[in-house]
Design an enzyme around this catalytic site. Structure first.
Site, short mmCIF file in Angstrom:
data_model
loop_
_atom_site.label_atom_id
_atom_site.label_comp_id
_atom_site.label_asym_id
_atom_site.label_seq_id
_atom_site.Cartn_x
_atom_site.Cartn_y
_atom_site.Cartn_z
N SER A 7 13.61 37.73 21.57
CA SER A 7 13.41 36.43 21.70
C SER A 7 14.66 35.69 21.88
O SER A 7 15.70 35.94 21.15
CB SER A 7 12.68 35.84 20.33
N HIS A 32 10.67 36.34 25.74
CA HIS A 32 10.12 35.68 24.72
C HIS A 32 10.77 34.05 24.66
O HIS A 32 11.93 34.30 23.96
CB HIS A 32 9.57 36.16 23.29
N ASP A 34 11.00 30.50 22.80
CA ASP A 34 10.61 29.86 21.51
C ASP A 34 10.85 28.40 21.84
O ASP A 34 11.82 27.82 21.68
CB ASP A 34 11.06 30.14 20.54
N MET A 36 10.19 24.57 20.35
CA MET A 36 9.86 23.98 19.07
C MET A 36 10.08 22.47 19.48
O MET A 36 11.14 22.05 20.11
CB MET A 36 10.59 24.21 18.09
N HIS A 65 6.29 30.45 24.06
CA HIS A 65 5.75 30.47 22.68
C HIS A 65 5.75 29.15 22.33
O HIS A 65 7.00 28.46 21.85
CB HIS A 65 6.33 31.49 21.61
N MET A 67 5.62 26.15 20.06
CA MET A 67 5.25 25.64 18.86
C MET A 67 5.42 24.07 18.73
O MET A 67 6.28 23.54 18.16
CB MET A 67 6.33 26.38 17.80
N MET A 136 1.58 35.62 14.11
CA MET A 136 2.54 35.36 13.40
C MET A 136 2.99 36.10 12.17
O MET A 136 2.13 35.97 11.17
CB MET A 136 2.80 33.65 13.09
N ASP A 170 5.21 38.41 15.71
CA ASP A 170 6.38 37.72 16.13
C ASP A 170 6.93 37.38 14.85
O ASP A 170 6.14 36.62 14.07
CB ASP A 170 6.13 36.27 17.10
C1 DX5 Z 1 10.06 32.09 15.07
C2 DX5 Z 1 9.92 32.39 16.33
C3 DX5 Z 1 10.21 33.94 16.72
C4 DX5 Z 1 11.69 34.25 16.25
C5 DX5 Z 1 11.82 35.81 16.00
O1 DX5 Z 1 9.51 30.72 14.75
O2 DX5 Z 1 8.49 32.20 17.02
O3 DX5 Z 1 10.00 34.34 18.03
O4 DX5 Z 1 12.69 33.79 17.27
O5 DX5 Z 1 13.05 35.78 15.53
P1 DX5 Z 1 13.27 37.11 14.34
O6 DX5 Z 1 12.82 38.43 15.24
O7 DX5 Z 1 14.72 37.02 14.06
O8 DX5 Z 1 12.42 36.94 13.21
ZN ZN Z 2 8.20 33.25 18.98
#
Ligand code: DX5
Ligand code: ZN
Length: 217
Positions: A7, A32, A34, A36, A65, A67, A136, A170
């Site tokens: 990620s 991956h 993320d 947000m 991903h 969010m 999740m 994840d």
């Molecule tokens: C959290 C993200 C994850 C995050 C995972 O909201 O969706 O993808 O980056 O990070 P680690 O592996 O450090 O938990």
């Molecule tokens: Zn993620």
């Protein structure tokens, strides 16, 4: 087959191309990303322009991903930026069927993410349309959180519902938790801090993969 997805959230953003190359050379299967929006989750990251830049410096498939509260507004832009896989949350505000219509039209692989405290039954009618379910294992918003072991039975339950696609997990995945989710049936493992904190990314990826593959049934 187990796929390892670093990620990018835990990477050093001052040298993004180097970070992406380090995990690609280190054997990562996909990347991956993320996204947000500061509304669906209490944190902000990046949008389509950064995804497009990352796409220029790697051959890895990009797994976005989302969010975000309104995935329907943005899926076109992420697909255009180079996303190969897009997952959005079942808890987001848009009608999931309409988001899936858009993803099918765009020709990207579709996934739905589900928070630890949302009932899996909300996914049931949508499962035939999904290439992936993102289970999740932390509450979304931040990297580096502790794995929530109570989500593990959900992986098996998805299989019992007849879902044959990819199950991505994840949050808090490392050499200790990867075997637990792999044994339950997960196939795509996201790891942020466990891959990007160590200097040697190849060793980190290899160790997580070995731990997961050793536990697969
Ligand atoms: C959290 C993200 C994850 C995050 C995972 O909201 O969706 O993808 O980056 O990070 P680690 O592996 O450090 O938990
Ligand atoms: Zn993620």
């Amino acid at each position: 087959m187990i796929k390892i997805l670093p990620s990018l959230l835990s990477a050093d953003f001052t040298r993004l191309a180097f970070e992406v190359e380090s995990v690609e050379r280190g054997g990562a299967d996909m990347l991956h990303l993320d996204v947000m929006d500061g509304h669906f989750v209490p944190n902000l990251t990046f949008g389509p322009p950064l995804v497009a830049s990352v796409n220029k410096c790697t051959n890895m498939a990009l797994d976005c991903h989302l969010m975000i509260s309104h995935p329907l507004r943005y899926v076109d832009a992420f697909a255009k930026a180079g996303a190969d896989w897009i997952s959005f949350h079942i808890e987001a505000q848009d009608e999931p069927g309409k988001v899936l219509d858009a993803l099918e039209r765009l020709g990207v692989k579709a996934g739905i993410a589900i928070n630890p405290d949302t009932t899996l039954y909300r996914l049931r009618p949508l499962l035939p349309r999904l290439q992936m379910v993102l289970v999740m294992s932390v509450f979304p918003g931040f990297g580096g959180q502790k794995f929530i072991p109570e989500v593990v039975p959900r992986i098996k339950e998805l299989r019992e519902m007849g879902f044959t696609g990819e199950i991505e997990v994840d949050g808090g995945i490392d050499v200790t938790t990867a075997p637990i989710v792999a044994a339950a049936g997960a196939t795509m493992l996201v790891a942020g801090s466990a891959v990007f904190k160590p200097q040697d990314r190849a060793a980190a990826i290899t160790a997580i993969r070995a731990a997961a593959c050793g536990a697969q049934v």
